[in-house]
Scaffold this active site. Structure first.
Site, short mmCIF file in Angstrom:
data_model
loop_
_atom_site.label_atom_id
_atom_site.label_comp_id
_atom_site.label_asym_id
_atom_site.label_seq_id
_atom_site.Cartn_x
_atom_site.Cartn_y
_atom_site.Cartn_z
N ASN A 130 -8.68 0.60 65.16
CA ASN A 130 -7.59 0.47 64.17
C ASN A 130 -8.05 -0.39 62.99
O ASN A 130 -7.69 -0.12 61.84
CB ASN A 130 -6.34 -0.13 64.81
CG ASN A 130 -5.53 0.94 65.52
OD1 ASN A 130 -4.94 1.80 64.88
ND2 ASN A 130 -5.54 0.91 66.84
N ARG A 177 -2.97 -23.23 73.87
CA ARG A 177 -2.68 -22.10 73.01
C ARG A 177 -2.50 -22.59 71.56
O ARG A 177 -2.96 -21.98 70.61
CB ARG A 177 -1.38 -21.44 73.51
CG ARG A 177 -1.27 -19.98 73.22
CD ARG A 177 -0.06 -19.39 73.93
NE ARG A 177 -0.35 -18.97 75.28
CZ ARG A 177 -0.91 -17.80 75.61
NH1 ARG A 177 -1.24 -16.95 74.68
NH2 ARG A 177 -1.13 -17.49 76.86
N MET A 223 -5.24 -9.15 71.79
CA MET A 223 -4.58 -9.22 73.09
C MET A 223 -4.24 -10.66 73.50
O MET A 223 -4.45 -11.05 74.64
CB MET A 223 -5.44 -8.52 74.16
CG MET A 223 -5.81 -7.10 73.82
SD MET A 223 -4.39 -6.02 73.42
CE MET A 223 -3.97 -5.47 75.05
N ARG A 224 -3.71 -11.43 72.57
CA ARG A 224 -3.24 -12.78 72.90
C ARG A 224 -1.75 -12.87 72.58
O ARG A 224 -1.32 -12.42 71.50
CB ARG A 224 -3.95 -13.85 72.05
CG ARG A 224 -5.42 -13.98 72.28
CD ARG A 224 -5.80 -14.45 73.66
NE ARG A 224 -5.33 -15.78 74.01
CZ ARG A 224 -5.31 -16.26 75.25
NH1 ARG A 224 -5.69 -15.49 76.26
NH2 ARG A 224 -4.90 -17.48 75.49
N ILE A 225 -1.01 -13.46 73.48
CA ILE A 225 0.41 -13.72 73.19
C ILE A 225 0.47 -14.95 72.29
O ILE A 225 -0.26 -15.92 72.50
CB ILE A 225 1.19 -13.91 74.50
CG1 ILE A 225 1.25 -12.56 75.22
CG2 ILE A 225 2.59 -14.45 74.24
CD1 ILE A 225 1.88 -12.61 76.58
N HIS A 276 1.28 -1.06 68.44
CA HIS A 276 1.47 -1.01 69.89
C HIS A 276 1.46 0.45 70.34
O HIS A 276 2.10 1.31 69.72
CB HIS A 276 2.81 -1.66 70.25
CG HIS A 276 3.03 -1.72 71.73
ND1 HIS A 276 2.37 -2.62 72.54
CD2 HIS A 276 3.79 -0.95 72.54
CE1 HIS A 276 2.74 -2.40 73.79
NE2 HIS A 276 3.59 -1.40 73.82
C1 GAR Z 1 -4.82 0.21 70.49
O1 GAR Z 1 -4.42 1.34 71.21
C2 GAR Z 1 -3.64 -0.69 70.20
O2 GAR Z 1 -2.45 0.01 69.96
C3 GAR Z 1 -3.55 -1.47 71.50
O3 GAR Z 1 -4.88 -1.74 71.84
C4 GAR Z 1 -5.71 -0.69 71.35
C5 GAR Z 1 -6.82 -1.31 70.53
O4 GAR Z 1 -7.76 -0.37 70.14
N1 GAR Z 1 -2.80 -2.66 71.32
C6 GAR Z 1 -2.07 -3.22 72.28
O5 GAR Z 1 -2.00 -2.79 73.39
C7 GAR Z 1 -1.34 -4.48 71.85
N2 GAR Z 1 -0.45 -4.89 72.87
P1 GAR Z 1 -8.72 -0.65 68.92
O6 GAR Z 1 -9.39 -2.00 69.22
O7 GAR Z 1 -9.71 0.46 68.96
O8 GAR Z 1 -7.91 -0.68 67.67
#
Ligand code: GAR
Length: 189
Positions: free
Chosen positions: A13, A64, A89-91, A108
């Site tokens: 992304n 945090r 992926m961090r809250i 998401h």
């Molecule tokens: C993506 O599918 C994004 O929507 C998801 O992680 C992937 C990252 O892929 N995000 C989450 O799950 C957030 N909670 P990428 O590193 O190739 O963009």
């Protein structure tokens, strides 16, 4: 608008946003990519695109808040005005979220409010969902709950696995994230 991207992994992304921002008519410039994981593949991809890519390893901090302070300072050092979380992926604490209110987006892999959290594709398949998709939203203190900017829907097909479904959703993520970021920026200016 100066945009910083937060990642934790592959960064596809992130790459979609970097590509979109190459268009001179696009309202964002990607000025820095920051990963909380030093081994994130996306860091190399960003560097190949000539973008500053930094890792701030959350494991090196006692709390945090201390990690987020370092993150915030790095964003400010790059004069970032808007943050795009892309597989970060961090809250986040409410204190950090407040600092970036209306200026931090997340993507998401589900049609929120369905399937907040992890393993969204597996859960959609398990439920026998007929459609699935992705959402770009503003980040608020509650996880995956902020105001929605854009969603894209895909069909769940017979024989889908979590991987095949994820691939279909990901193609839509790459389409709507650049559109959503531009929309959020245009709303501010
Ligand atoms: C993506 O599918 C994004 O929507 C998801 O992680 C992937 C990252 O892929 N995000 C989450 O799950 C957030 N909670 P990428 O590193 O190739 O963009």
């Amino acid at each position: 608008m100066r945009v910083g991207i937060l990642i934790s992994g592959r960064g596809s992304n992130m790459t979609a946003l970097i590509k979109a921002a190459k268009d001179p008519d696009y309202p964002a410039e990607i000025v820095v990519v920051i990963s909380n994981r030093p081994d994130a593949a996306g860091l190399d991809s960003a560097r190949q695109e000539g973008i500053a890519a930094i890792s701030i390893d959350h494991k090196q901090f006692d709390s945090r808040e201390a990690f987020e302070d370092a993150l915030h300072n790095e964003l400010l050092a790059h004069k970032v005005e808007m943050v795009a979380c892309a597989g970060f992926m961090r809250i986040m604490t409410s204190g950090f979220v407040k600092k970036w209110q209306d200026r931090m987006l997340n993507i998401h892999p589900s049609l929120l409010p369905a399937y907040k959290g992890l393993h969204t594709h597996e859960r959609a398949l398990k439920d026998g969902a007929k459609t699935h998709g992705c959402t770009v939203h503003y980040v608020i203190a509650d996880l995956d709950a902020g105001p929605i900017i854009m969603q894209a829907e895909v069909p769940v097909l017979a024989g889908d696995t979590a991987d095949s479904l994820a691939k279909r959703v990901l193609a839509e993520e790459h389409r709507i994230y650049p559109l959503s970021l531009a929309k959020a920026i245009n709303k501010l200016s």
